[in-house]
Design an enzyme around this catalytic site. Structure first.
Site, PDB file in Angstrom:
ATOM      1  N   HIS A 241      85.901  18.101 -42.001  1.00 50.32           N
ATOM      2  CA  HIS A 241      86.023  19.559 -42.134  1.00 50.32           C
ATOM      3  C   HIS A 241      85.971  20.260 -40.777  1.00 50.32           C
ATOM      4  CE1 HIS A 241      84.030  18.935 -46.352  1.00 50.32           C
ATOM      5  NE2 HIS A 241      85.268  18.480 -46.298  1.00 50.32           N
ATOM      6  N   GLU A 266      85.448  13.449 -34.896  1.00 47.31           N
ATOM      7  CA  GLU A 266      85.126  13.456 -36.335  1.00 47.31           C
ATOM      8  C   GLU A 266      85.696  12.225 -37.042  1.00 47.31           C
ATOM      9  OE1 GLU A 266      82.890  15.438 -37.382  1.00 47.31           O
ATOM     10  OE2 GLU A 266      82.864  16.814 -35.680  1.00 47.31           O
TER      11      GLU A 266
HETATM   12 ZN   LIG Z   1      81.953  20.430 -44.964  1.00 45.75          ZN
HETATM   13 ZN   LIG Z   2      79.589  14.437 -34.595  1.00 43.87          ZN
END
Ligand SMILES: [Zn+2]
Ligand SMILES: [Zn+2]
Length: 311
Positions: A241, A266
């Site tokens: 996200h 991420e």
């Molecule tokens: Zn989230």
């Molecule tokens: Zn991280």
């Protein structure tokens, strides 16, 4: 002066003051509130200190004696609200130790400066334990895994953009996709993974990439254009996200975040890596606006290869 005139003067003054307040808030740096707390130390009571307590709790710096619980419970952390208590001092010391800042236990300039840098929303808890347990005796590893070392049991992962994806204004999906594709390529180069894009918001996929604002259905709400820039979940949740309230770009100006740099970091989480204490590593949790950091470093490569048993 009549009551009516007085009322008008008071209202006008109020509006003026409100505008000044709103304006200065709009131009403040993300997490600028921490700056006002600089110089705080144990025994003092400072308005706004609860925000620092929440910050340190969210990122894993409040530990129980046995280090088992991710966070001390809410009541303990927020006891006394704005009072600089013993628990806060201990949490600050762990934060300083983890980030190689001289350990003072106070909110000194080096500490508040570090806290104001935009960062990933994933907790540093694993790192904190590693650092605290090793103390000054031994250097902790430059990589870490989620508890239980979750990982994928297949090499081909499919990804798509999320159902509720709402890219910030001015950001086109092809721009995002190009940045994300390059980030996947970086991980593909050092592992046995292949990553395939699937079109369609309802298509089954292992990894889902979305932009969200504020509360968005997991336990980690974003906090507008401050706090976390993005977060992702360990295998095999496959959720990545971006915080839609930050400004994003594939060629960032000093106030924009780099799409690809954050994607590389991420994706590391979605593959099973936790944060690194090594500032050069992609898995280091902090990255400023306007900065580009896209190349995997030896700490990242060693970590992922270790997790998947690649020599
Ligand atoms: Zn989230
Ligand atoms: Zn991280």
């Amino acid at each position: 002066m009549s009551t009516m005139t007085l009322l008008r003067v008071v209202t006008a003054t109020f509006l003026l003051v409100s505008l000044v307040v709103i304006n200065s808030a709009a131009f403040a740096a993300p997490l600028g509130f921490i700056k006002q707390l600089e110089g705080g130390r144990r025994g003092q009571s400072i308005e706004g200190l609860r925000d620092v307590k929440q910050y340190l709790q969210k990122f894993g710096y409040y530990l129980n004696d046995d280090h088992k619980d991710t966070n001390a419970n809410e009541a303990t952390v927020h006891q006394n609200y704005d009072e600089f208590d013993e628990l806060l001092e201990a949490a600050i010391k762990r934060y300083q130790l983890t980030h190689r800042i001289p350990v003072s236990g106070a909110l000194d300039r080096a500490t508040t400066t570090q806290m104001m840098i935009p960062r990933c929303g994933v907790s540093d808890h694993g790192l904190v334990i590693m650092t605290v347990d090793y103390g000054d005796q031994k250097k902790p590893n430059d990589y870490a895994f989620f508890p239980g070392k979750p990982k994928w049991n297949k090499n081909n992962l499919q990804y798509r953009f999320g159902i509720t994806s709402s890219p910030p204004a001015g950001l086109e999906e092809p721009t995002i996709k190009a940045a994300v594709d390059k980030a996947f390529q970086s991980w593909k180069n050092v592992t046995e993974f292949t990553f395939d894009y699937v079109a369609g918001t309802f298509a089954p996929a292992d990894l889902k990439i979305s932009f969200f604002s504020r509360r968005h259905g997991d336990r980690s709400p974003f906090q507008g254009a401050k706090g976390a820039t993005a977060h992702a979940f360990p295998p095999r949740y496959g959720e990545l996200h971006y915080n839609a309230d930050f400004k994003w770009s594939d060629d960032p100006s000093p106030t924009e975040m780099d799409l690809e740099s954050i994607a590389v970091h991420e994706i590391g989480h979605t593959l099973g890596l936790l944060h690194s204490v090594n500032k050069a590593a992609i898995m280091y949790p902090y990255l400023n606006t306007g900065k580009i950091k896209r190349e995997l470093q030896s700490a990242d490569i060693e970590g992922i290869r270790k997790l998947y048993g690649l020599s």
